[in-house]
Design a protein around this motif. Structure first.
Motif, PDB file in Angstrom:
ATOM      1  N   GLY A  24     119.651  29.483  60.804  1.00  0.00           N
ATOM      2  CA  GLY A  24     118.145  29.839  61.278  1.00  0.00           C
ATOM      3  C   GLY A  24     117.535  30.587  60.343  1.00  0.00           C
ATOM      4  O   GLY A  24     116.510  31.251  60.916  1.00  0.00           O
ATOM      5  N   THR A  25     117.545  30.430  59.231  1.00  0.00           N
ATOM      6  CA  THR A  25     116.526  31.151  58.037  1.00  0.00           C
ATOM      7  C   THR A  25     115.158  30.435  58.106  1.00  0.00           C
ATOM      8  O   THR A  25     114.981  29.371  58.209  1.00  0.00           O
ATOM      9  CB  THR A  25     117.268  30.687  56.611  1.00  0.00           C
ATOM     10  N   SER A  26     114.300  31.299  57.990  1.00  0.00           N
ATOM     11  CA  SER A  26     112.927  31.006  57.838  1.00  0.00           C
ATOM     12  C   SER A  26     112.642  30.568  56.243  1.00  0.00           C
ATOM     13  O   SER A  26     113.224  30.677  55.325  1.00  0.00           O
ATOM     14  CB  SER A  26     111.950  32.151  57.983  1.00  0.00           C
ATOM     15  N   THR A  63     107.971  24.788  64.820  1.00  0.00           N
ATOM     16  CA  THR A  63     107.031  24.417  63.646  1.00  0.00           C
ATOM     17  C   THR A  63     106.293  25.681  63.235  1.00  0.00           C
ATOM     18  O   THR A  63     106.383  26.675  63.670  1.00  0.00           O
ATOM     19  CB  THR A  63     105.983  23.636  64.447  1.00  0.00           C
ATOM     20  N   GLY A  64     105.703  25.369  61.980  1.00  0.00           N
ATOM     21  CA  GLY A  64     104.901  26.532  61.667  1.00  0.00           C
ATOM     22  C   GLY A  64     105.753  27.639  60.914  1.00  0.00           C
ATOM     23  O   GLY A  64     106.707  27.414  60.461  1.00  0.00           O
ATOM     24  N   LYS A  65     104.947  28.850  60.839  1.00  0.00           N
ATOM     25  CA  LYS A  65     105.807  30.021  60.721  1.00  0.00           C
ATOM     26  C   LYS A  65     106.923  30.399  61.456  1.00  0.00           C
ATOM     27  O   LYS A  65     107.836  31.242  60.866  1.00  0.00           O
ATOM     28  CB  LYS A  65     104.700  31.049  60.676  1.00  0.00           C
ATOM     29  N   GLY A  66     107.156  30.024  62.559  1.00  0.00           N
ATOM     30  CA  GLY A  66     108.170  30.172  63.221  1.00  0.00           C
ATOM     31  C   GLY A  66     109.328  29.078  63.254  1.00  0.00           C
ATOM     32  O   GLY A  66     110.374  29.502  63.821  1.00  0.00           O
ATOM     33  N   ALA A  67     109.188  28.230  62.566  1.00  0.00           N
ATOM     34  CA  ALA A  67     110.317  27.351  61.971  1.00  0.00           C
ATOM     35  C   ALA A  67     111.442  27.949  61.626  1.00  0.00           C
ATOM     36  O   ALA A  67     111.367  28.911  60.536  1.00  0.00           O
ATOM     37  CB  ALA A  67     109.937  26.025  61.482  1.00  0.00           C
ATOM     38  N   ARG A  68     112.654  27.604  61.933  1.00  0.00           N
ATOM     39  CA  ARG A  68     113.907  27.977  61.397  1.00  0.00           C
ATOM     40  C   ARG A  68     114.756  26.953  60.859  1.00  0.00           C
ATOM     41  O   ARG A  68     114.860  26.040  61.675  1.00  0.00           O
ATOM     42  CB  ARG A  68     114.812  28.807  62.367  1.00  0.00           C
ATOM     43  N   TRP A  69     115.173  27.107  59.873  1.00  0.00           N
ATOM     44  CA  TRP A  69     116.164  25.846  59.340  1.00  0.00           C
ATOM     45  C   TRP A  69     117.591  25.887  59.577  1.00  0.00           C
ATOM     46  O   TRP A  69     118.040  26.985  59.517  1.00  0.00           O
ATOM     47  CB  TRP A  69     115.764  25.748  57.839  1.00  0.00           C
ATOM     48  N   TYR A  70     118.360  24.813  59.915  1.00  0.00           N
ATOM     49  CA  TYR A  70     119.706  24.929  60.121  1.00  0.00           C
ATOM     50  C   TYR A  70     120.343  23.640  59.261  1.00  0.00           C
ATOM     51  O   TYR A  70     119.785  22.685  59.050  1.00  0.00           O
ATOM     52  CB  TYR A  70     119.826  24.687  61.443  1.00  0.00           C
TER      53      TYR A  70
END
Length: 85
Positions: free
Chosen positions: A31-33, A76-83
């Protein structure tokens, strides 16, 4: 050792090594930005790149990894978190 560090700072690390660094980060911190990922790999990208180029490089890497189903973004956008997928 110092000469190899200088060469690495000019050339940066390979795309594959950047991908592995991203995977390692997402394994440790799910959940890293995007901005946090950028902070972590920025020093490993070629020193001749400006911030705009580094951001584009990161975008391309994330997109490539997403396209081959290695990672995904939630939000999406600045609120996106990567997994990791």
């Amino acid at each position: 050792l110092l000469a190899s560090q200088m060469i690495m700072s000019k050339k940066g690390i390979t795309d594959k090594a950047c991908e592995e660094l991203i995977i390692s980060t997402l394994t440790t911190f799910p959940g890293t930005s995007r901005s946090r990922i950028a902070d972590l790999i920025s020093d490993y990208l070629p020193s001749f790149m400006d911030e705009t180029q580094k951001n584009k490089k990161l975008s391309n890497l994330l997109q490539q990894m997403k396209n081959v189903n290695r990672i995904y973004a939630s939000g999406t956008g600045k609120g996106a978190r990567w997994y990791i997928k």
